[in-house]
Each structure stands twice: as structure tokens, then as C-alpha cells.
Design a protein around this motif. Structure first.
Motif, PDB file in Angstrom:
ATOM      1  N   UNK A   1       0.811  -1.211   0.000  1.00 29.11           N
ATOM      2  CA  UNK A   1       0.000   0.000   0.000  1.00 29.11           C
ATOM      3  C   UNK A   1       0.844   1.260   0.000  1.00 29.11           C
ATOM      4  N   UNK A   2       1.936   1.259   0.762  1.00 30.90           N
ATOM      5  CA  UNK A   2       2.829   2.416   0.792  1.00 30.90           C
ATOM      6  C   UNK A   2       3.459   2.667  -0.575  1.00 30.90           C
ATOM      7  N   UNK A   3       3.927   1.590  -1.209  1.00 36.75           N
ATOM      8  CA  UNK A   3       4.558   1.718  -2.535  1.00 36.75           C
ATOM      9  C   UNK A   3       3.545   2.220  -3.559  1.00 36.75           C
ATOM     10  N   UNK A   4       2.346   1.636  -3.553  1.00 38.99           N
ATOM     11  CA  UNK A   4       1.317   2.038  -4.519  1.00 38.99           C
ATOM     12  C   UNK A   4       0.900   3.488  -4.278  1.00 38.99           C
ATOM     13  N   UNK A   5       0.842   3.899  -3.016  1.00 33.34           N
ATOM     14  CA  UNK A   5       0.508   5.288  -2.705  1.00 33.34           C
ATOM     15  C   UNK A   5       1.526   6.252  -3.284  1.00 33.34           C
TER      16      UNK A   5
ATOM     17  N   UNK B   1      13.645  -0.788  -8.337  1.00 35.20           N
ATOM     18  CA  UNK B   1      12.581  -1.032  -7.365  1.00 35.20           C
ATOM     19  C   UNK B   1      11.947   0.272  -6.881  1.00 35.20           C
ATOM     20  N   UNK B   2      12.643   1.379  -7.089  1.00 35.35           N
ATOM     21  CA  UNK B   2      12.083   2.691  -6.746  1.00 35.35           C
ATOM     22  C   UNK B   2      11.191   3.138  -7.902  1.00 35.35           C
ATOM     23  N   UNK B   3       9.940   3.552  -7.648  1.00 37.33           N
ATOM     24  CA  UNK B   3       9.036   3.951  -8.736  1.00 37.33           C
ATOM     25  C   UNK B   3       9.617   5.103  -9.561  1.00 37.33           C
ATOM     26  N   UNK B   4       9.773   4.873 -10.845  1.00 34.86           N
ATOM     27  CA  UNK B   4      10.379   5.875 -11.728  1.00 34.86           C
ATOM     28  C   UNK B   4       9.587   7.187 -11.779  1.00 34.86           C
ATOM     29  N   UNK B   5       8.243   7.170 -11.809  1.00 33.56           N
ATOM     30  CA  UNK B   5       7.511   8.445 -11.869  1.00 33.56           C
ATOM     31  C   UNK B   5       7.805   9.368 -10.693  1.00 33.56           C
ATOM     32  N   UNK B   6       7.900   8.799  -9.479  1.00 35.14           N
ATOM     33  CA  UNK B   6       8.144   9.648  -8.314  1.00 35.14           C
ATOM     34  C   UNK B   6       9.568  10.219  -8.356  1.00 35.14           C
ATOM     35  N   UNK B   7      10.538   9.425  -8.868  1.00 34.91           N
ATOM     36  CA  UNK B   7      11.916   9.917  -8.991  1.00 34.91           C
ATOM     37  C   UNK B   7      11.978  11.054 -10.002  1.00 34.91           C
ATOM     38  N   UNK B   8      11.339  10.851 -11.162  1.00 36.25           N
ATOM     39  CA  UNK B   8      11.342  11.886 -12.200  1.00 36.25           C
ATOM     40  C   UNK B   8      10.705  13.173 -11.683  1.00 36.25           C
ATOM     41  N   UNK B   9       9.585  13.039 -10.977  1.00 30.56           N
ATOM     42  CA  UNK B   9       8.903  14.219 -10.452  1.00 30.56           C
ATOM     43  C   UNK B   9       9.758  14.931  -9.408  1.00 30.56           C
TER      44      UNK B   9
ATOM     45  N   UNK C   1      -1.308  -3.777 -10.727  1.00 25.41           N
ATOM     46  CA  UNK C   1      -0.173  -4.672 -10.984  1.00 25.41           C
ATOM     47  C   UNK C   1       0.968  -4.394 -10.000  1.00 25.41           C
ATOM     48  N   UNK C   2       1.217  -3.118  -9.698  1.00 31.41           N
ATOM     49  CA  UNK C   2       2.251  -2.765  -8.716  1.00 31.41           C
ATOM     50  C   UNK C   2       1.906  -3.334  -7.347  1.00 31.41           C
TER      51      UNK C   2
ATOM     52  N   UNK D   1       3.383  -7.722  -3.232  1.00 31.97           N
ATOM     53  CA  UNK D   1       2.898  -8.686  -2.247  1.00 31.97           C
ATOM     54  C   UNK D   1       1.520  -8.404  -1.701  1.00 31.97           C
ATOM     55  N   UNK D   2       0.819  -7.394  -2.238  1.00 36.72           N
ATOM     56  CA  UNK D   2      -0.536  -7.097  -1.780  1.00 36.72           C
ATOM     57  C   UNK D   2      -1.505  -8.196  -2.177  1.00 36.72           C
ATOM     58  N   UNK D   3      -2.303  -8.673  -1.218  1.00 37.44           N
ATOM     59  CA  UNK D   3      -3.276  -9.730  -1.534  1.00 37.44           C
ATOM     60  C   UNK D   3      -4.601  -9.536  -0.815  1.00 37.44           C
TER      61      UNK D   3
END
Length: 555
Positions: free
Chosen positions: A25-29, A196-204, A311-312, A317-319
Motif C-alpha cells: 500500500x505504501x509503494x502504490x501510494x 525497485x524505486x518507482x520511476x515516476x516519483x523519482x522523475x517528479x 499490478x504494482x 505482495x498485496x493480496x
């Protein structure tokens, strides 16, 4: 059964499974933040509207949807549609249309249309999603290149030509930030460990730091364009309903509902394949409907299941619905309450770069080209027609035309599967497991395939081949899966013509469902209630018995 109920019953809510879902949830957020803002800006509304949508929809769909791993929020598929509604009806109109779409989704759920919507033909879905992708890509050029402000241009080809003419006037700092963001988005996912670090957040974040340090006056940011993002949770507000506006918005609302249903069910199917779960289509529509009713009350826009975020969630591991709720809390708590002050420096160029990647992924260019090369010719035509209609006219027109053509193509194929032929004694003996010899005045025809209005040509061809009229014609419904009212009317007309030629018609091997449809209509008034049999032997015995009686009288 709602997702939260299902998760409780199968043990997915147990404490030993919380850690994986909280991390997911943290990663998807974090992933959802730049996407939610980018989709909102591209839809013609404020960036916080996208965040509010992700928070409210994320909670409602996670609790009341049909998939335990579905993550909902604003998506790229809605951009073209929502921006058009905002231009024509304003933000108030968009909120009303979204709430109406939510009611329609719930009605679809009650009518159990979830399983039907899932089977919209692939060429139609690929055509309009690729068309939306191209429209989003071109629509982000002003933010990516930093064009001077262009007037509103409704037609795609005129807008494209105006932007091509504006390319020499691109703003260099804006273009530099956009290109750097695009490079990060393309390269980062390919670097081991760092990917493993989300690319959109890094770019932003990189783009935001550059703008905060250098303060380029010509670079458009969330602060300069929208005044920043309010620090705090959204306030409850009911849009002003007007009966005339409701009537006007029925069409756009229905389009939102249909597009939301298609997108969310596609996402749920993808999630099933990745996680090994099985979603409930109609419950998913119910959850999406609830989300779209409540989201506008908190300043949000239309939402649906988001394939990339879902998908993320699964990869992390979200289930269970816990991940979706944590994703919403992450957006609402950590980001809105603590990071909002820094949003004023976020360049819209970095948002445009993110949407460039989103539009490419939506278009699924490799699969589109492969289908264009390998698919049958009718599917190629439907694919291209839906694609170009989406770009040059309207999403509603594109989907309607695509679906109608696909249905017509399907019916053409169904017509070719209908076979009406005269059955020989050898064929009948083999099927009924004993030797028979047909009386010269008895003819048997076998019908194979669905009996609908397309069957008339097959009957006409078969019956026109009869050179000498028999006294009895037995029509066997051996492999007829279903019959519709039009098919019964056609068969009734054929029987009336045969009766005028003094041919008595008997039906055999009629299934229970088809017999029920015949009893409900006036079909048996023409055929005669004692002229339909479950078994061929019974019909044959009837014909032979009547012929024997007639032969006896003549003697």
C-alpha cells in the motif's frame, strides 16, 4: 460478496499478512501520487482533484469491489472524455455526470451485466485505448515543449497542425526538464536494484528540485498554474443539481459508466492472472458505482480500476483490501498533510513526461501492430475504424460503431455455421443406433446451428432443393443451441408455405429451452400442438402411422 467480506472469510485479513499489504500500500501510494496529479491536470481540473479521487475511490473499491487486489483512482482512459466534459459543462457538470455514472454502474451490477461487458471484442478495446493514448500524447505537447498559450482548438487534426507549427517556439528550460524526466522514466526501470524505486516519483522529485533551485520563470508549475495543493483533506460538498443539466449529461454519464466498467473489469481480469484470484464482475461494478457516487462529493473526478497500480500492488505482495486502504491513507495522510507545501515547484513538464509513458503503454503499440498484421481482415477494419474515430471524432461514436460492426461480423459468422440438410437413411441409422428405411413420402431434414433471423437463407437453400414434395417433412433440431423470436417467425413462415403445398411438418429433438420459447409465442398455432416431438423415433412413427391409415383407406 464484497472484497472485504471475501478477504475475511479466506483469512487474508489475518495479522500475519498485514506487513506485506502495508508495504504494498505504501509503494502504490507513492506511485499513485504523480499519476493522480498528471491525470487530473490532463483532464482539465486541479491536481488535488486527482489525489482526492485516488483516496476516496481507493477506499470504496477496496472495501466494496469484487477484487481483493484492485486499486482504483483516476486513469488515463478518462482524460479525453473528462476534459471534453469540463470544457462543455464545467467542473460542476463533470461532478454531476460522474455521480450519474455511479448510479448507472450500480444498475449494471444489479442487472448482472458485468459478465457481458467483459466480452466486448478485443479489436474495439484495442482501437479506442490506442486512440486515447495518441490523443493524450498529443494533448501533452504544450506542457512538454513549453509552447506559448494556444487558443482552444476542438478538432484533433487542427490542434496537431497548430502544435507542429509551434515547435520552433518551444521553451528551452521547460523542454530540458521534460526530456530529463523522460530519460529517467525510460532508463531507471532498466537499472538493477534501483528499478525497485518507482520511476515516476523519482522523475517528479528530480524535476521539482531543479525548478526549486533555479526558479526558471518560463517553466509552468503546479504553483504558477493552480496555486499549489491545499494542505488538508477535502471538504464535503454536494454539487448543484439542475434537471435540465441532468438530462443534458445523460450521454456523457453513460460514456463514463461504460468506459469505467470496461477499464475496471479489464484491470480485474489482469489482476486475476497475476495473483491467482477470481474477481466477481458484478460486485466490482457495484464498488466502482459507489466510488463514483461519493468521489464528486469530496472534490474528485471519475475513477475506475487502474491496471498499472493494481499490478504494482500485486508485485509488492498485496493480496487483500488492506493494501488499497493503506494506499489511500498514504496519499491522504503523508502526502496531502506534509508534502503539499512543496508541490508548488512541481513542473508540469515532468507530469507531461509521465503521461507520455502512460499514453505509450495505453496504446500498446507492439500488440496493436501485431494485430494489424496477423488478425483477420474484418478485425483489422474494426480496429482501425475504432482507432481513427476515437482520435478524429468522439469516444462514444468510436465504441458504438466498433461494437455494432463487431456484432454484425459475429452474426455473419454465425450465419455461416447454420446447416440445414436432408438426412439420409444411413446418417439417421447411425445417429439413432438402429436401421431404418424411410417411406418415399417422408423426408427428414436436420438443422445444426442457432436458429435466428440469419437462418432464413440456409432454409431457403435447403427447401428449394426439394424436387418432389413429400407428404411429411420431419425437421430435426439436433444441434440447435438456441432460438430467438425472429427465428421462430421465419420458421413459422416457412411452415405456412410448406402447408400450402400440402406438406405436413413435424419437429423432433427439440430441447426444453426451445420448446418453452415455442409455447410462449404463437408458433404452435401454425405448427399444431401435436406436431412437436422430443425424439425422432416418435415423429417418424407418427408419420408412418398416418401414411398407413391413408393407404388403408385408399384400399
Amino acid at each position: 460478496m464484497f472484497a472485504i467480506q471475501k478477504a475475511y472469510l479466506n483469512g487474508s485479513l489475518s495479522k500475519d499478512k498485514w506487513s506485506n499489504n502495508i508495504i504494498a500500500g505504501l509503494v502504490v501510494g507513492v506511485v499513485a501520487l504523480p499519476l493522480a496529479m498528471a491525470f487530473a491536470i490532463a483532464s482539465g481540473v486541479t491536481p488535488q482533484a486527482g489525489i482526492y479521487t485516488a483516496i476516496i475511490a481507493g477506499i470504496f473499491v477496496s472495501l466494496f469491489g469484487g477484487s481483493p487486489v484492485q486499486i482504483a483512482g483516476p486513469t488515463g482512459a478518462f482524460i479525453v472524455l473528462l476534459s471534453s466534459i469540463v470544457v462543455n459543462y464545467g467542473f460542476d457538470g463533470l461532478q454531476i455526470a460522474t455521480m450519474m455514472a455511479g448510479v448507472m454502474l450500480i444498475l449494471m451490477s444489479i442487472a448482472k451485466l458485468g459478465t457481458v461487458i467483459r466480452f466486448i471484442p478485443t479489436p474495439v478495446i484495442m482501437g479506442f485505448t490506442a486512440g486515447i493514448g495518441v490523443t493524450i500524447w498529443v494533448g501533452q505537447w504544450p506542457y512538454f515543449f513549453g509552447f506559448p498559450q494556444l487558443p482552444y482548438i476542438p478538432h484533433f487534426h487542427e490542434k496537431l497542425w497548430a502544435m507542429i507549427q509551434s515547435l520552433p517556439y518551444s521553451d528551452i528550460p521547460t523542454l530540458g526538464i521534460a526530456l530529463l524526466s523522460l530519460i529517467i522514466l525510460l532508463v531507471l526501470p532498466k537499472i538493477p536494484y534501483i528499478n525497485k524505486v518507482p520511476a515516476p516519483i523519482v522523475a517528479m522529485m528530480v524535476a521539482t528540485v531543479i525548478q526549486a533551485v533555479y526558479q526558471f520563470p518560463t517553466v509552468l508549475t503546479i504553483g504558477s498554474a493552480f496555486g499549489g495543493i491545499p494542505q488538508g483533506l477535502p471538504a464535503f460538498s454536494v454539487p448543484h443539481f439542475d434537471f435540465d443539466k441532468i438530462l443534458t449529461l445523460i450521454g456523457p454519464a453513460f460514456t463514463i459508466a461504460m468506459l469505467g466498467a470496461i477499464e475496471s473489469l479489464l484491470s480485474a481480469v489482469v489482476a486475476d492472472g497475476m495473483s491467482g484470484t477470481k474477481h466477481e464482475s458484478n460486485t466490482e461494478l457495484f464498488g466502482q458505482g459507489l466510488a463514483n457516487i461519493f468521489v464528486p462529493l469530496f472534490g474528485g473526478i471519475a475513477s475506475t480500476g487502474a491496471i498499472a497500480r493494481t499490478a504494482t500492488n500485486i508485485r509488492q505482495g498485496g493480496n487483500s483490501p488492506i493494501a488499497g486502504i493503506v494506499h489511500a491513507i498514504t496519499l491522504g495522510g503523508a502526502i496531502l498533510l506534509f508534502l503539499a507545501p512543496y508541490a508548488v515547484y512541481i513542473p508540469l513538464a515532468s507530469m507531461a513526461a509521465i503521461l507520455f509513458i502512460v499514453s505509450y503503454n495505453m496504446s500498446d503499440a507492439p500488440r496493436f501492430i501485431r494485430m494489424l498484421i496477423l488478425a483477420p481482415r474484418p478485425d483489422q477494419i474494426i480496429l482501425l475504424l475504432t482507432f481513427f474515430l476515437t482520435i478524429f471524432t468522439d469516444l462514444v461514436v468510436a465504441v458504438n460503431v466498433g461494437v455494432v460492426l463487431a456484432v454484425l461480423q459475429f452474426m455473419r459468422k454465425m450465419v455461416n455455421t447454420i446447416d440445414v440438410h436432408e438426412a439420409s437413411c444411413d446418417e439417421l441409422s447411425e445417429q439413432i443406433k438402429h436401421e431404418i428405411t424411410l417411406h418415399p413420402d417422408i423426408m427428414v431434414y436436420t438443422v445444426e446451428g442457432p436458429l435466428f433471423f440469419g437462418a432464413i437463407s440456409a432454409f431457403d437453400r435447403a427447401l428449394s432443393s426439394i424436387h418432389k414434395d413429400p407428404k411429411y417433412l420431419i425437421i430435426r433440431f439436433v444441434k440447435v443451441p438456441f432460438v430467438d423470436l425472429t427465428g421462430l417467425r421465419i420458421l413459422r413462415g416457412i411452415i405456412e408455405e410448406l402447408q400450402k403445398r400440402d406438406i405436413e411438418v413435424l419437429l423432433s429433438d427439440v430441447s426444453y429451452d426451445i420448446r418453452r420459447e415455442m409455447y410462449k409465442s404463437d408458433f404452435l398455432d401454425v405448427l399444431g400442438r401435436h406436431h412437436m416431438y422430443r425424439l425422432f423415433d416418435s415423429a417418424l412413427h407418427k408419420a408412418e402411422h398416418d401414411l398407413a391409415l391413408k393407404d388403408g383407406k385408399e384400399v
